[in-house]
Design a protein around this motif. Structure first.
Motif, mmCIF file in Angstrom:
data_model
loop_
_atom_site.group_PDB
_atom_site.id
_atom_site.type_symbol
_atom_site.label_atom_id
_atom_site.label_comp_id
_atom_site.label_asym_id
_atom_site.label_seq_id
_atom_site.Cartn_x
_atom_site.Cartn_y
_atom_site.Cartn_z
ATOM 1 N N TRP A 73 48.924 13.350 55.894
ATOM 2 C CA TRP A 73 47.917 14.175 56.581
ATOM 3 C C TRP A 73 47.724 15.523 55.892
ATOM 4 O O TRP A 73 46.686 16.138 56.041
ATOM 5 C CB TRP A 73 48.318 14.395 58.043
ATOM 6 N N HIS A 74 48.764 15.957 55.190
ATOM 7 C CA HIS A 74 48.703 17.319 54.642
ATOM 8 C C HIS A 74 48.504 17.367 53.131
ATOM 9 O O HIS A 74 48.124 18.399 52.597
ATOM 10 C CB HIS A 74 49.976 18.085 55.008
ATOM 11 N N ALA A 75 48.758 16.255 52.463
ATOM 12 C CA ALA A 75 48.739 16.278 50.997
ATOM 13 C C ALA A 75 47.328 16.068 50.447
ATOM 14 O O ALA A 75 46.423 15.639 51.160
ATOM 15 C CB ALA A 75 49.672 15.198 50.460
ATOM 16 N N GLU A 76 47.165 16.344 49.176
ATOM 17 C CA GLU A 76 45.905 16.098 48.475
ATOM 18 C C GLU A 76 45.901 14.645 47.973
ATOM 19 O O GLU A 76 46.958 14.035 47.819
ATOM 20 C CB GLU A 76 45.775 17.060 47.289
ATOM 21 N N PRO A 77 44.702 14.117 47.697
ATOM 22 C CA PRO A 77 44.582 12.704 47.341
ATOM 23 C C PRO A 77 45.571 12.155 46.300
ATOM 24 O O PRO A 77 46.142 11.077 46.549
ATOM 25 C CB PRO A 77 43.139 12.578 46.860
ATOM 26 N N PRO A 78 45.845 12.826 45.187
ATOM 27 C CA PRO A 78 46.781 12.167 44.246
ATOM 28 C C PRO A 78 48.140 11.901 44.885
ATOM 29 O O PRO A 78 48.736 10.837 44.686
ATOM 30 C CB PRO A 78 46.905 13.171 43.096
ATOM 31 N N GLU A 79 48.613 12.838 45.687
ATOM 32 C CA GLU A 79 49.917 12.646 46.334
ATOM 33 C C GLU A 79 49.822 11.593 47.448
ATOM 34 O O GLU A 79 50.747 10.786 47.623
ATOM 35 C CB GLU A 79 50.440 13.980 46.914
ATOM 36 N N VAL A 80 48.706 11.593 48.170
ATOM 37 C CA VAL A 80 48.500 10.588 49.217
ATOM 38 C C VAL A 80 48.574 9.194 48.604
ATOM 39 O O VAL A 80 49.269 8.301 49.105
ATOM 40 C CB VAL A 80 47.120 10.791 49.905
ATOM 41 N N VAL A 81 47.884 9.014 47.495
ATOM 42 C CA VAL A 81 47.855 7.722 46.817
ATOM 43 C C VAL A 81 49.263 7.352 46.350
ATOM 44 O O VAL A 81 49.691 6.199 46.469
ATOM 45 C CB VAL A 81 46.869 7.781 45.620
ATOM 46 N N ASP A 82 49.972 8.338 45.869
ATOM 47 C CA ASP A 82 51.329 8.104 45.412
ATOM 48 C C ASP A 82 52.231 7.636 46.558
ATOM 49 O O ASP A 82 53.028 6.707 46.401
ATOM 50 C CB ASP A 82 51.853 9.403 44.790
ATOM 51 N N ILE A 83 52.099 8.275 47.718
ATOM 52 C CA ILE A 83 52.903 7.881 48.886
ATOM 53 C C ILE A 83 52.564 6.449 49.295
ATOM 54 O O ILE A 83 53.450 5.619 49.524
ATOM 55 C CB ILE A 83 52.666 8.848 50.076
ATOM 56 N N ALA A 127 46.616 0.414 55.932
ATOM 57 C CA ALA A 127 45.488 1.028 56.638
ATOM 58 C C ALA A 127 45.047 2.308 55.927
ATOM 59 O O ALA A 127 43.855 2.583 55.777
ATOM 60 C CB ALA A 127 45.889 1.327 58.089
ATOM 61 N N LEU A 128 46.019 3.080 55.471
ATOM 62 C CA LEU A 128 45.692 4.323 54.757
ATOM 63 C C LEU A 128 45.003 3.998 53.425
ATOM 64 O O LEU A 128 44.114 4.734 52.992
ATOM 65 C CB LEU A 128 46.963 5.150 54.540
ATOM 66 N N ALA A 129 45.395 2.881 52.817
ATOM 67 C CA ALA A 129 44.736 2.461 51.579
ATOM 68 C C ALA A 129 43.248 2.187 51.841
ATOM 69 O O ALA A 129 42.390 2.505 51.019
ATOM 70 C CB ALA A 129 45.419 1.216 51.010
ATOM 71 N N ASP A 130 42.940 1.617 53.005
ATOM 72 C CA ASP A 130 41.533 1.400 53.376
ATOM 73 C C ASP A 130 40.783 2.734 53.456
ATOM 74 O O ASP A 130 39.655 2.849 52.985
ATOM 75 C CB ASP A 130 41.435 0.712 54.744
ATOM 76 N N LEU A 131 41.418 3.725 54.078
ATOM 77 C CA LEU A 131 40.773 5.047 54.195
ATOM 78 C C LEU A 131 40.467 5.613 52.810
ATOM 79 O O LEU A 131 39.394 6.153 52.576
ATOM 80 C CB LEU A 131 41.687 6.042 54.924
ATOM 81 N N VAL A 132 41.439 5.488 51.918
ATOM 82 C CA VAL A 132 41.242 6.015 50.560
ATOM 83 C C VAL A 132 40.083 5.291 49.885
ATOM 84 O O VAL A 132 39.188 5.915 49.312
ATOM 85 C CB VAL A 132 42.530 5.856 49.715
ATOM 86 N N ARG A 133 40.088 3.955 49.988
ATOM 87 C CA ARG A 133 39.052 3.160 49.312
ATOM 88 C C ARG A 133 37.672 3.482 49.841
ATOM 89 O O ARG A 133 36.682 3.403 49.125
ATOM 90 C CB ARG A 133 39.334 1.668 49.502
ATOM 91 N N MET A 134 37.572 3.833 51.124
ATOM 92 C CA MET A 134 36.272 4.121 51.712
ATOM 93 C C MET A 134 35.919 5.601 51.640
ATOM 94 O O MET A 134 34.892 6.019 52.164
ATOM 95 C CB MET A 134 36.233 3.620 53.157
ATOM 96 N N GLY A 135 36.787 6.379 50.995
ATOM 97 C CA GLY A 135 36.507 7.807 50.861
ATOM 98 C C GLY A 135 36.524 8.529 52.205
ATOM 99 O O GLY A 135 35.753 9.457 52.445
ATOM 100 N N GLU A 136 37.406 8.072 53.107
ATOM 101 C CA GLU A 136 37.402 8.592 54.475
ATOM 102 C C GLU A 136 38.687 9.335 54.828
ATOM 103 O O GLU A 136 39.048 9.423 55.998
ATOM 104 C CB GLU A 136 37.205 7.429 55.465
ATOM 105 N N LEU A 137 39.369 9.887 53.830
ATOM 106 C CA LEU A 137 40.618 10.607 54.131
ATOM 107 C C LEU A 137 40.373 11.819 55.022
ATOM 108 O O LEU A 137 41.288 12.286 55.705
ATOM 109 C CB LEU A 137 41.307 11.049 52.837
ATOM 110 N N SER A 138 39.145 12.312 55.052
ATOM 111 C CA SER A 138 38.842 13.477 55.898
ATOM 112 C C SER A 138 38.959 13.136 57.386
ATOM 113 O O SER A 138 38.917 14.021 58.234
ATOM 114 C CB SER A 138 37.435 13.999 55.607
ATOM 115 N N ARG A 139 39.111 11.863 57.691
ATOM 116 C CA ARG A 139 39.327 11.490 59.092
ATOM 117 C C ARG A 139 40.754 11.781 59.548
ATOM 118 O O ARG A 139 41.062 11.699 60.724
ATOM 119 C CB ARG A 139 38.992 10.011 59.310
ATOM 120 N N LEU A 140 41.622 12.095 58.603
ATOM 121 C CA LEU A 140 42.988 12.504 58.954
ATOM 122 C C LEU A 140 43.007 14.020 59.059
ATOM 123 O O LEU A 140 42.778 14.710 58.073
ATOM 124 C CB LEU A 140 43.979 12.047 57.877
#
Ligand code: ZN
Ligand code: ZN
Length: 186
Positions: A73-83, A127-140
């Motif tokens: 919820w707090h990290a930027e996309p590269p770290e989110v993807v890494d997690i 589920a989080l991978a779906d958010l990333v793929r759809m460019g919807e991380l801003s929903r977190l």
């Protein structure tokens, strides 16, 4: 098909809601998974199925997952993807479509007899991978109520969700109401 079309697949939405709730079991209201009974209640509330040991070891493993998920919820996309990728890799996720308990076909990426914390981790990661793929991380997002650090997943069509599930919406409404009353009197 009746009803409102979902933004994401049903299993994705359920997993996002469960992951959000899990992170918030260590949030503004302190430890909400203090014992095995609390985890049992969480399991039932979020309609988990499959292996469930009711042990302290299982509880510990579930609790240990929370800080890592919260980071998403707090990290930027590269770290989110890494997690997300690390969770999938560590648990050797292998997506398979399955049907069970009257649920339509949905994805499981680890066996149903894998430990609960493993299944929670992988479900959340998928589920989080779906958010990333759809460019919807801003929903977190984080709850907008002052000093609340609970996390929010906004699955509303118009992205209108501002507060967490722990009553902050009501608290904000009461505060706004009092402010209007006070303004009316002066
Ligand atoms: Zn399932
Ligand atoms: Zn809140």
């Amino acid at each position: 098909m009746t009803g409102v079309k979902l933004l994401f697949a049903h299993d994705t939405e359920c997993s996002l809601i469960a992951a959000t709730a899990l992170v918030n079991t260590a949030g503004r209201d302190g430890e909400l998974l203090p014992d095995v009974a609390a985890l049992d209640a969480f399991f039932t509330q979020h309609a988990y199925s499959g292996r469930h040991e009711h042990t302290d070891a299982e509880l510990r493993a579930v609790r240990q997952l929370r800080p890592r998920l919260r980071r998403v919820w707090h990290a930027e996309p590269p770290e989110v993807v890494d997690i997300i990728n690390s969770l999938l890799r560590e648990h050797r996720a292998l997506p398979q479509l399955i049907e069970h308990d009257d649920e339509p076909y949905h994805l499981h990426a680890v066996p149903r007899d894998a430990p609960l914390a493993t299944r929670m981790a992988v479900e959340a990661a998928m589920a989080l991978a779906d958010l990333v793929r759809m460019g919807e991380l801003s929903r977190l997002r984080t709850c907008e109520y002052p000093d609340c650090d609970n996390v929010v997943v906004d699955l509303s069509r118009n992205r209108s969700r501002r507060f967490c599930e722990a009553g902050c919406g009501n608290r904000a409404a009461v505060t706004a109401y009092r402010a209007r009353r006070a303004a009316g009197r002066s």
